[in-house]
Design a protein around this motif. Structure first.
Motif, PDB file in Angstrom:
ATOM      1  N   LEU A  19      46.930 -11.426  84.372  1.00 11.01           N
ATOM      2  CA  LEU A  19      47.063 -12.832  84.023  1.00 11.01           C
ATOM      3  C   LEU A  19      45.665 -13.420  83.857  1.00 11.01           C
ATOM      4  CD1 LEU A  19      48.983 -15.368  83.772  1.00 11.01           C
ATOM      5  CD2 LEU A  19      48.391 -15.820  86.180  1.00 11.01           C
ATOM      6  N   ASP A  20      45.426 -14.052  82.717  1.00  8.36           N
ATOM      7  CA  ASP A  20      44.146 -14.717  82.481  1.00  8.36           C
ATOM      8  C   ASP A  20      44.203 -16.099  83.123  1.00  8.36           C
ATOM      9  OD1 ASP A  20      41.880 -16.017  81.573  1.00  8.36           O
ATOM     10  OD2 ASP A  20      41.996 -15.196  79.550  1.00  8.36           O
ATOM     11  N   ALA A  21      43.546 -16.258  84.250  1.00  4.69           N
ATOM     12  CA  ALA A  21      43.623 -17.521  84.980  1.00  4.69           C
ATOM     13  C   ALA A  21      43.024 -18.678  84.193  1.00  4.69           C
ATOM     14  CB  ALA A  21      42.905 -17.382  86.320  1.00  4.69           C
ATOM     15  N   GLU A  22      42.077 -18.393  83.322  1.00  2.00           N
ATOM     16  CA  GLU A  22      41.423 -19.458  82.556  1.00  2.00           C
ATOM     17  C   GLU A  22      42.341 -20.068  81.502  1.00  2.00           C
ATOM     18  OE1 GLU A  22      38.500 -20.721  83.181  1.00  2.00           O
ATOM     19  OE2 GLU A  22      37.949 -19.302  84.762  1.00  2.00           O
ATOM     20  N   THR A  23      43.243 -19.273  80.965  1.00  2.00           N
ATOM     21  CA  THR A  23      44.081 -19.755  79.859  1.00  2.00           C
ATOM     22  C   THR A  23      45.542 -19.926  80.247  1.00  2.00           C
ATOM     23  OG1 THR A  23      44.462 -17.487  79.067  1.00  2.00           O
ATOM     24  CG2 THR A  23      42.559 -18.663  78.164  1.00  2.00           C
ATOM     25  N   ALA A  24      45.942 -19.420  81.401  1.00  2.00           N
ATOM     26  CA  ALA A  24      47.357 -19.504  81.800  1.00  2.00           C
ATOM     27  C   ALA A  24      47.775 -20.950  82.030  1.00  2.00           C
ATOM     28  CB  ALA A  24      47.586 -18.680  83.065  1.00  2.00           C
ATOM     29  N   ASP A  25      48.940 -21.323  81.502  1.00  2.00           N
ATOM     30  CA  ASP A  25      49.439 -22.679  81.726  1.00  2.00           C
ATOM     31  C   ASP A  25      50.235 -22.728  83.032  1.00  2.00           C
ATOM     32  OD1 ASP A  25      51.911 -21.516  81.133  1.00  2.00           O
ATOM     33  OD2 ASP A  25      51.970 -22.330  79.089  1.00  2.00           O
ATOM     34  N   ASP A  34      46.674  -9.164  88.844  1.00  2.00           N
ATOM     35  CA  ASP A  34      45.235  -9.091  88.604  1.00  2.00           C
ATOM     36  C   ASP A  34      44.798 -10.280  87.750  1.00  2.00           C
ATOM     37  OD1 ASP A  34      42.624  -8.421  88.056  1.00  2.00           O
ATOM     38  OD2 ASP A  34      43.058  -6.412  87.300  1.00  2.00           O
ATOM     39  N   VAL A  35      44.057 -11.224  88.347  1.00  2.00           N
ATOM     40  CA  VAL A  35      43.606 -12.412  87.608  1.00  2.00           C
ATOM     41  C   VAL A  35      42.079 -12.443  87.480  1.00  2.00           C
ATOM     42  CG1 VAL A  35      45.638 -13.743  88.277  1.00  2.00           C
ATOM     43  CG2 VAL A  35      43.567 -13.875  89.685  1.00  2.00           C
ATOM     44  N   ARG A  36      41.428 -11.307  87.616  1.00  2.00           N
ATOM     45  CA  ARG A  36      39.969 -11.256  87.529  1.00  2.00           C
ATOM     46  C   ARG A  36      39.467 -11.570  86.122  1.00  2.00           C
ATOM     47  NH1 ARG A  36      38.804  -5.305  89.309  1.00  2.00           N
ATOM     48  NH2 ARG A  36      40.757  -5.026  88.152  1.00  2.00           N
ATOM     49  N   ARG A  37      38.205 -11.974  86.060  1.00  2.00           N
ATOM     50  CA  ARG A  37      37.549 -12.184  84.774  1.00  2.00           C
ATOM     51  C   ARG A  37      37.411 -10.855  84.038  1.00  2.00           C
ATOM     52  NH1 ARG A  37      32.308 -14.935  87.330  1.00  2.00           N
ATOM     53  NH2 ARG A  37      32.901 -13.392  88.908  1.00  2.00           N
ATOM     54  N   PRO A  38      37.294 -10.886  82.713  1.00  2.00           N
ATOM     55  CA  PRO A  38      37.063  -9.640  81.977  1.00  2.00           C
ATOM     56  C   PRO A  38      35.725  -9.025  82.371  1.00  2.00           C
ATOM     57  CG  PRO A  38      37.729 -11.412  80.494  1.00  2.00           C
ATOM     58  CD  PRO A  38      37.441 -12.049  81.820  1.00  2.00           C
ATOM     59  N   SER A  39      35.617  -7.714  82.195  1.00  2.00           N
ATOM     60  CA  SER A  39      34.345  -7.041  82.433  1.00  2.00           C
ATOM     61  C   SER A  39      33.307  -7.531  81.433  1.00  2.00           C
ATOM     62  CB  SER A  39      34.516  -5.524  82.318  1.00  2.00           C
ATOM     63  OG  SER A  39      35.378  -5.040  83.329  1.00  2.00           O
ATOM     64  N   SER A  40      32.034  -7.488  81.848  1.00  2.00           N
ATOM     65  CA  SER A  40      30.931  -7.853  80.964  1.00  2.00           C
ATOM     66  C   SER A  40      30.160  -6.600  80.571  1.00  2.00           C
ATOM     67  CB  SER A  40      29.994  -8.836  81.676  1.00  2.00           C
ATOM     68  OG  SER A  40      29.295  -8.177  82.720  1.00  2.00           O
ATOM     69  N   LEU A  41      29.143  -6.768  79.740  1.00  3.10           N
ATOM     70  CA  LEU A  41      28.321  -5.630  79.331  1.00  3.10           C
ATOM     71  C   LEU A  41      27.586  -5.026  80.521  1.00  3.10           C
ATOM     72  CD1 LEU A  41      26.828  -6.978  75.973  1.00  3.10           C
ATOM     73  CD2 LEU A  41      28.622  -5.249  76.261  1.00  3.10           C
ATOM     74  N   ALA A  42      27.291  -5.849  81.532  1.00  2.97           N
ATOM     75  CA  ALA A  42      26.526  -5.368  82.679  1.00  2.97           C
ATOM     76  C   ALA A  42      27.405  -4.913  83.833  1.00  2.97           C
ATOM     77  CB  ALA A  42      25.565  -6.457  83.164  1.00  2.97           C
ATOM     78  N   VAL A  43      28.546  -5.590  84.029  1.00  2.00           N
ATOM     79  CA  VAL A  43      29.344  -5.381  85.233  1.00  2.00           C
ATOM     80  C   VAL A  43      30.796  -5.107  84.860  1.00  2.00           C
ATOM     81  CG1 VAL A  43      30.000  -6.317  87.471  1.00  2.00           C
ATOM     82  CG2 VAL A  43      27.845  -7.023  86.425  1.00  2.00           C
ATOM     83  N   ASP A  44      31.328  -3.986  85.347  1.00  2.00           N
ATOM     84  CA  ASP A  44      32.731  -3.644  85.083  1.00  2.00           C
ATOM     85  C   ASP A  44      33.591  -4.302  86.158  1.00  2.00           C
ATOM     86  OD1 ASP A  44      34.959  -2.567  83.967  1.00  2.00           O
ATOM     87  OD2 ASP A  44      34.573  -0.505  84.601  1.00  2.00           O
ATOM     88  N   SER A  45      33.574  -5.643  86.176  1.00  2.00           N
ATOM     89  CA  SER A  45      34.226  -6.388  87.251  1.00  2.00           C
ATOM     90  C   SER A  45      35.744  -6.278  87.213  1.00  2.00           C
ATOM     91  CB  SER A  45      33.812  -7.861  87.184  1.00  2.00           C
ATOM     92  OG  SER A  45      34.067  -8.393  85.906  1.00  2.00           O
ATOM     93  N   ILE A  72      54.557 -16.329  87.803  1.00  2.00           N
ATOM     94  CA  ILE A  72      53.902 -15.303  88.610  1.00  2.00           C
ATOM     95  C   ILE A  72      54.150 -15.561  90.099  1.00  2.00           C
ATOM     96  CG2 ILE A  72      51.623 -14.512  89.388  1.00  2.00           C
ATOM     97  CD1 ILE A  72      52.310 -13.164  86.866  1.00  2.00           C
ATOM     98  N   ALA A  73      54.064 -16.821  90.501  1.00  2.00           N
ATOM     99  CA  ALA A  73      54.278 -17.176  91.907  1.00  2.00           C
ATOM    100  C   ALA A  73      55.703 -16.860  92.343  1.00  2.00           C
ATOM    101  CB  ALA A  73      53.961 -18.653  92.124  1.00  2.00           C
ATOM    102  N   VAL A  74      56.678 -17.171  91.484  1.00  2.00           N
ATOM    103  CA  VAL A  74      58.070 -16.865  91.804  1.00  2.00           C
ATOM    104  C   VAL A  74      58.257 -15.351  91.924  1.00  2.00           C
ATOM    105  CG1 VAL A  74      60.435 -16.900  90.907  1.00  2.00           C
ATOM    106  CG2 VAL A  74      59.021 -18.966  90.813  1.00  2.00           C
ATOM    107  N   GLY A  75      57.640 -14.620  91.004  1.00  2.00           N
ATOM    108  CA  GLY A  75      57.730 -13.160  91.064  1.00  2.00           C
ATOM    109  C   GLY A  75      57.164 -12.612  92.358  1.00  2.00           C
ATOM    110  N   ILE A 126      50.174  -7.945  95.843  1.00  2.00           N
ATOM    111  CA  ILE A 126      48.777  -8.193  96.205  1.00  2.00           C
ATOM    112  C   ILE A 126      48.157  -8.974  95.059  1.00  2.00           C
ATOM    113  CG2 ILE A 126      46.514  -7.129  96.608  1.00  2.00           C
ATOM    114  CD1 ILE A 126      48.048  -4.665  97.706  1.00  2.00           C
ATOM    115  N   LEU A 127      47.425 -10.035  95.374  1.00  2.00           N
ATOM    116  CA  LEU A 127      46.728 -10.803  94.342  1.00  2.00           C
ATOM    117  C   LEU A 127      45.272 -10.355  94.313  1.00  2.00           C
ATOM    118  CD1 LEU A 127      46.638 -13.095  92.245  1.00  2.00           C
ATOM    119  CD2 LEU A 127      46.047 -14.653  94.138  1.00  2.00           C
ATOM    120  N   LEU A 128      44.795  -9.940  93.137  1.00  2.00           N
ATOM    121  CA  LEU A 128      43.438  -9.429  92.968  1.00  2.00           C
ATOM    122  C   LEU A 128      42.605 -10.451  92.203  1.00  2.00           C
ATOM    123  CD1 LEU A 128      41.362  -7.136  93.187  1.00  2.00           C
ATOM    124  CD2 LEU A 128      42.437  -6.069  91.191  1.00  2.00           C
TER     125      LEU A 128
END
Length: 488
Positions: A401-407, A372-383, A414-417, A424-426
């Motif tokens: 996995l935080d895609a914005e900060t992952a090196d 799961d590499v989605r953005r965090p939920s916001s106050l308006a949207v539980d994304s 993650i790819a090897v795993g 499934i990649l979300l």
């Protein structure tokens, strides 16, 4: 209570804390308060009984709720929405399906005593980076959005409750969340008129009872946020709209951190707004005070009273606003016993709307790891709602996995795993500038049989990979996707 305070109460629409009517709210309801707006934190008990209690105290109190379907739900916050999203309906482009979906949303809201559904979203989502609209909109095409907004208004109001189209004059061309800052839309007046205003015109022509403002600045019409801008709100009246103009929540940073809740309340009324949505008192998070709901309400109401007494705000303007609110409330109160809705085959609509890019791999109907590499939920949207990942995983592991900060090393791991354990990649953002796209490309290279499930706005696919564009972070979308992957 003096008449100015009662007058001010008639245009204020606060949230409150908890699942029962607090004493301060009961007192204000008895003193002419316009009503309340429900948020998820109010709905853990018997919501119908809560609404009945509010209406027993004040029969003409308006109860509103953000119930859009898809990624934004209050009634199903704990489990995820079981109705299609606006984006799914726009992709399908079946106005009958949209009207039926809106009627079902209205039926569910009416069943728990709600009077006003704060939907449909009439924004045209022209910026794929938009962090607050996205799949809440019917799409990026003005004509598509316009016809589906009209269908949604007909569906909601045909069930006997009021629709509130939002966010005027259009929040779709922004990449800033007005919950956190004041977005700026640098479109010309002509571009706004051609692209973003027509869905609101369609809502007006469909008879919408209310329209909600956006806390956005459009320099073509001045630097003042639309909610506080008489030139912008005046365009709605020039359009022929004589319903209730509702503000977006005054506790959002775009207002709270600039002019304050009280200043925003006064300036919004002066600009032509009729009903002031105060907001969700839990939004401050850890900084929330035990009486945050009453504090926020009083910040708005007391500022209005002070402005009336000083002459800063004319009594005639507030009386006009209160009269519009009262007319809508009276009409809705008289129809509460007649509210109806029809049956909806939501799964069929969602299945028809989901798009597949590439060749869909087959998964065994067994627990499956989800990355799961989605953005965090916001106050308006539980994304980033957990129910989506858990439904896709069906008992398997969910790896965040935080895609914005992952090196690069973290992405490579993650790819090897994924190459060793079928996964499934979300994701929720696959546009060219998204860090999630880089992660998706890396995983597709290492494990090409990994399905990518995108709950955000559909975009370009990933070469060599299968992408399911769900266009909603909802329970029903995740259930349908899981069945598509496993062949069930």
């Amino acid at each position: 209570m003096d008449d100015l305070t009662r007058l001010a109460n008639g245009v204020v629409w606060p949230g409150f804390l908890g699942g029962d009517v607090p004493r301060w709210l009961e007192d204000e309801l008895r003193s002419g308060l316009a009503g309340v707006v429900y948020f998820a934190q109010n709905l853990h008990g018997d919501t119908a009984a809560l609404s009945a209690r509010i209406h027993a105290i004040a029969p003409h109190a308006l109860i509103g709720i953000d119930e859009e379907g898809g990624s934004v739900t209050r009634l199903e916050t704990g489990t995820g929405s079981t109705v299609p999203s606006a984006a799914q309906l726009g992709m399908l482009d079946d106005v009958d399906a949209t009207q039926d979906t809106a009627a079902e949303i209205a039926r569910r809201c009416a069943a728990v005593g709600v009077d006003v559904v704060l939907a449909p979203v009439a924004d045209v989502n022209t910026d794929p980076r938009n962090p607050v609209i996205g799949t809440r909109a019917f799409g990026s095409d003005t004509a598509v959005v316009s016809r589906h907004v009209a269908a949604a208004v007909r569906g909601i109001q045909g069930a006997g409750i009021a629709a509130c189209a939002k966010h005027y004059p259009g929040h779709g061309d922004t990449h800033t969340d007005s919950h956190h800052d004041l977005p700026r839309v640098d479109a010309t007046a002509e571009e706004m008129a051609q692209t973003h205003l027509p869905p609101f015109s369609a809502a007006v022509q469909a008879g919408v009872r209310a329209i909600m403002t956006a806390h956005i600045a459009v320099p073509a019409w001045g630097e003042t946020p639309a909610t506080l801008n008489p030139a912008v709100l005046g365009m709605l009246r020039d359009e022929g709209f004589d319903g209730v103009i509702v503000t977006d929540a005054l506790d959002m940073a775009a207002i709270r951190e600039t002019v304050g809740i009280g200043g925003g309340a006064v300036r919004a009324l002066a600009a032509g707004a009729d009903l002031l949505c105060v907001g969700n008192p839990t939004n401050p998070g850890p900084a929330m005070l035990p009486d945050q709901d009453e504090r926020d309400f009083r910040a708005a109401r007391d500022a209005i009273v002070a402005a009336l007494r000083s002459g800063e705000l004319s009594r005639e303007r507030v009386e006009e606003a209160a009269a519009r609110v009262a007319r809508m409330a009276e009409d809705l109160a008289s129809s509460r016993g007649d509210r109806q809705g029809g049956a909806l085959n939501a799964e069929s609509i969602v299945r028809r709307a989901i798009a597949v890019q590439g060749e869909l791999p087959a998964y065994a109907d067994l627990p499956t790891d989800v990355i799961d590499v989605r953005r965090p939920s916001s106050l308006a949207v539980d994304s980033a709602a957990g129910h989506v990942a858990s439904t896709l995983a069906a008992g398997g592991r969910v790896v965040r996995l935080d895609a914005e900060t992952a090196d690069d090393a973290a992405v490579a791991d993650i790819a090897v795993g994924a190459s060793r354990q079928r996964s499934i990649l979300l994701v929720d953002r696959l546009d060219e500038s998204s860090a999630q796209r880089a992660v998706a490309s890396a995983i597709a290279g290492a494990a090409p049989d990994t399905a990518i499930v995108n709950v955000g706005v559909p975009g370009d696919g990933i070469p060599g990979a299968a992408v399911l564009d769900l266009a909603a972070a909802s329970l029903i979308a995740a259930q349908v996707a899981r069945r598509m992957l496993t062949g069930n």
